[in-house]
Design an enzyme around this catalytic site. Structure first.
Site, short mmCIF file in Angstrom:
data_model
loop_
_atom_site.label_atom_id
_atom_site.label_comp_id
_atom_site.label_asym_id
_atom_site.label_seq_id
_atom_site.Cartn_x
_atom_site.Cartn_y
_atom_site.Cartn_z
N HIS A 103 66.02 -102.24 -24.39
CA HIS A 103 65.20 -102.73 -25.50
C HIS A 103 64.69 -101.48 -26.22
O HIS A 103 64.46 -100.45 -25.58
CB HIS A 103 63.96 -103.48 -25.03
CG HIS A 103 64.21 -104.69 -24.20
ND1 HIS A 103 64.42 -104.64 -22.85
CD2 HIS A 103 64.25 -106.00 -24.53
CE1 HIS A 103 64.59 -105.86 -22.38
NE2 HIS A 103 64.49 -106.71 -23.37
N ASP A 106 61.89 -99.87 -24.44
CA ASP A 106 62.15 -99.20 -23.15
C ASP A 106 62.41 -97.72 -23.36
O ASP A 106 61.93 -96.88 -22.61
CB ASP A 106 63.41 -99.75 -22.46
CG ASP A 106 63.41 -101.24 -22.28
OD1 ASP A 106 62.32 -101.81 -22.14
OD2 ASP A 106 64.52 -101.83 -22.27
N GLU A 270 72.73 -115.44 -18.10
CA GLU A 270 72.03 -114.79 -16.99
C GLU A 270 71.87 -115.78 -15.84
O GLU A 270 71.40 -116.90 -16.03
CB GLU A 270 70.67 -114.28 -17.46
CG GLU A 270 69.85 -113.68 -16.32
CD GLU A 270 68.70 -112.81 -16.81
OE1 GLU A 270 68.83 -112.17 -17.87
OE2 GLU A 270 67.68 -112.78 -16.11
N HIS A 273 68.40 -117.29 -15.25
CA HIS A 273 68.01 -118.21 -16.32
C HIS A 273 68.69 -119.57 -16.11
O HIS A 273 68.11 -120.62 -16.39
CB HIS A 273 68.42 -117.66 -17.69
CG HIS A 273 67.69 -116.40 -18.06
ND1 HIS A 273 67.91 -115.75 -19.25
CD2 HIS A 273 66.76 -115.68 -17.41
CE1 HIS A 273 67.13 -114.67 -19.32
NE2 HIS A 273 66.43 -114.61 -18.20
N ASP A 298 74.29 -111.35 -17.72
CA ASP A 298 73.20 -110.63 -17.07
C ASP A 298 73.26 -111.02 -15.60
O ASP A 298 72.94 -112.15 -15.21
CB ASP A 298 71.84 -110.98 -17.70
CG ASP A 298 71.49 -110.01 -18.83
OD1 ASP A 298 72.37 -109.21 -19.23
OD2 ASP A 298 70.35 -110.04 -19.31
N ASP A 309 61.33 -116.29 -12.63
CA ASP A 309 62.46 -115.40 -12.90
C ASP A 309 62.31 -114.16 -12.01
O ASP A 309 61.76 -113.15 -12.46
CB ASP A 309 62.39 -115.03 -14.39
CG ASP A 309 63.66 -114.44 -14.94
OD1 ASP A 309 64.68 -114.50 -14.24
OD2 ASP A 309 63.63 -113.95 -16.07
N ASP A 311 64.55 -112.16 -10.85
CA ASP A 311 65.44 -111.05 -11.25
C ASP A 311 65.86 -110.18 -10.06
O ASP A 311 65.72 -108.95 -10.08
CB ASP A 311 64.77 -110.16 -12.31
CG ASP A 311 64.79 -110.79 -13.69
OD1 ASP A 311 65.64 -111.66 -13.95
OD2 ASP A 311 63.96 -110.39 -14.53
N ASP A 341 70.55 -107.17 -14.89
CA ASP A 341 69.18 -107.46 -15.33
C ASP A 341 68.39 -107.85 -14.08
O ASP A 341 68.05 -109.01 -13.87
CB ASP A 341 69.20 -108.59 -16.37
CG ASP A 341 67.87 -108.72 -17.08
OD1 ASP A 341 66.93 -108.02 -16.68
OD2 ASP A 341 67.77 -109.52 -18.03
C1 XUL Z 1 64.26 -111.85 -19.71
C2 XUL Z 1 65.56 -111.20 -19.90
C3 XUL Z 1 65.58 -110.07 -20.86
C4 XUL Z 1 66.80 -110.02 -21.71
C5 XUL Z 1 66.77 -108.97 -22.79
O1 XUL Z 1 64.26 -112.87 -18.77
O2 XUL Z 1 66.53 -111.56 -19.28
O3 XUL Z 1 65.43 -108.90 -20.13
O4 XUL Z 1 67.94 -109.78 -20.93
O5 XUL Z 1 65.68 -109.09 -23.61
CO CO Z 2 68.48 -110.90 -19.25
#
Ligand code: XUL
Ligand code: CO
Length: 439
Positions: A103, A106, A270, A273, A298, A309, A311, A341
């Site tokens: 991003h 970042d 992702e 998600h 992702d 989430d 991750d 991610d």
């Molecule tokens: C948030 C997510 C973000 C996107 C990019 O859940 O996955 O990090 O991948 O903005």
């Molecule tokens: Co993501």
């Protein structure tokens, strides 16, 4: 190769094969090994996520940062950002990945004013350009952080305040430019706060129209500057907002079609998600792929016992196999890739844990690739699936699908026929076959 921030890892992580006990070696990911006519690295196209790996310091809603990163010591924001970027490129090289994703916020800190923020980004893009050319590491995708700054607390493109939407537009313009400048192969839109928390203050139709208008402006700008990267939308159902407009693959595809944007976008799916959407990673991949719109992934995982989430790094070979089957069956991800991610747990405090995490994820996908390739080569599933639909290859099935008959013809036809005889779907056998391939 620099050796400042990760002294525990002196050499690039080697491939040592599955019997190796070296925690800093790949057991399956052998980048130059040819699988199905292409090297593993070109099939998998791994990327490191800048935010989780270098800008996550282990805080959570209950506790302070638990990681003490050497690259965050300077009190000067630009020096700190440059140190972070040096650490990032040292990490990419030592891990042996070719891509990263970021991003805008970042890689580059916000300044006191809009102009200062823009200048910071330009400085950091210049620095990234140097490091990319020194190392050969490439940008898989860039994106804009349209969710961190409190001005976006009621949405960015879908904010009820036009001034905020304009601010988001300027930020996206600059982030697309930065991505273009760095040779980014894609640009991602994740609608962080593009949704709502309560209908009592929300006009859904207006907000959807704003989001479409916003994406249209981005498409216009992309065409104007001749940025050839792929635009991607990353669906997510909730968090941070309660309902997001791009909640899953099917909803996002419908939105893109409704607003005439479908030709300009693909999806970035992702895993975590998908599970938050009450679905599965492979379902979301398959829906996107069936529409010809699976552009990138992702790669992470959630935890079924936690409703958010998390991750986490992907380690489940069953899941990576199903994912790679879909990806290989559509002929790869094109300009997309597998972006981790994912973040190490708050208690995994050492920089070396970042290596263990990525090695685990890369090996899990390399195994998935090897298994999926074998399943495809043996044609076991594809033959069974083709056979299952074979009644549409000729006779009445062919007539239906080639529009030669309608309801009345079918009503006539059915009169002369016996009751249909169904063949077994063989789910358990297929599950056994799949398990027999997983090693
Ligand atoms: C948030 C997510 C973000 C996107 C990019 O859940 O996955 O990090 O991948 O903005
Ligand atoms: Co993501």
């Amino acid at each position: 190769m620099a050796n400042k921030y990760f002294p525990e890892v002196k050499e690039p992580i080697p491939y040592e094969g599955k019997d190796s006990k070296n925690p800093l070696a790949f057991k399956y990911y052998n980048k130059d090994q040819v699988v199905g006519g292409q090297t593993m690295s070109s099939r998998l196209r791994f990327a490191v996520a800048y935010w989780h790996t270098f800008m996550n310091f282990g805080s959570d809603v209950f506790g302070l940062p638990s990681f003490n990163r050497l690259w965050r010591k300077s009190s000067d924001p630009i020096t700190r950002a440059k140190d972070t970027m040096e650490a990032a490129f040292e990490f990419f090289q030592k891990l042996g990945v070719e891509y990263y994703c970021f991003h805008d916020r970042d890689i580059s800190p916000a300044g006191e004013s809009y102009t200062e923020t823009k200048e910071n980004l330009e400085t950091m893009v210049g620095f990234a350009k140097e490091l990319q050319s020194d190392t050969g590491i490439k940008l898989l995708w860039g994106t804009a952080n349209l969710f961190g700054d409190p001005i976006y607390s009621q949405g960015a493109a879908t904010s009820p305040n036009a001034h905020v939407m304009a601010n988001a537009a300027a930020q996206v313009k600059n982030a697309i430019e930065a991505t273009y400048e760095l040779g980014g192969e894609n640009y991602v839109f994740w609608g962080g706060r593009e949704g709502y928390d309560t209908l009592l203050n929300t006009d859904i139709r207006r907000e959807q129209e704003q989001m479409a208008r916003f994406l249209n402006m981005a498409v216009d700008y992309k065409q104007k500057i001749n940025f050839k990267g792929q635009f991607l939308i990353e669906p997510k159902p909730c968090e941070p907002t309660k309902h997001q407009y791009d909640s899953d693959a099917a909803t996002t595809l419908y939105f893109l079609k409704e607003f005439d944007l479908i030709d300009h976008f693909k999806l970035n799916i992702e895993a975590n998600h998908a599970t938050l959407a009450g679905s599965s990673f492979e379902h979301e991949l398959a829906v996107a792929s069936a529409a010809g719109k699976l552009g990138s992934v992702d790669a992470n995982r959630g935890d079924y016992l936690l409703g958010w989430d998390t991750d986490q790094f992907p380690t489940d070979v069953y899941s990576t196999t199903l994912a790679m089957l879909i990806i290989l069956n559509q002929g790869g991800l094109g300009s997309g890739g597998l972006n981790f991610d994912a973040k190490v747990r708050r208690s995994s405090t050492d920089p070396v844990d970042l290596f263990y995490a990525h090695i685990g994820g890369m090996d899990a996908f390399a195994r998935g690739l090897l298994i999926a390739d074998k399943i495809i080569e043996d044609k076991i599933l594809s033959e069974l699936v083709n056979e299952r639909y074979s009644s549409f290859n000729s006779g009445i099935g062919k007539k239906i699908m080639s529009k030669q008959v309608g309801l009345e013809d079918l009503e006539m036809w059915i009169r002369g026929e016996d009751k249909p005889v169904l063949k077994s779907g063989r789910q358990e056998l297929l599950e056994n076959i799949l398990n027999s391939y997983i090693f």
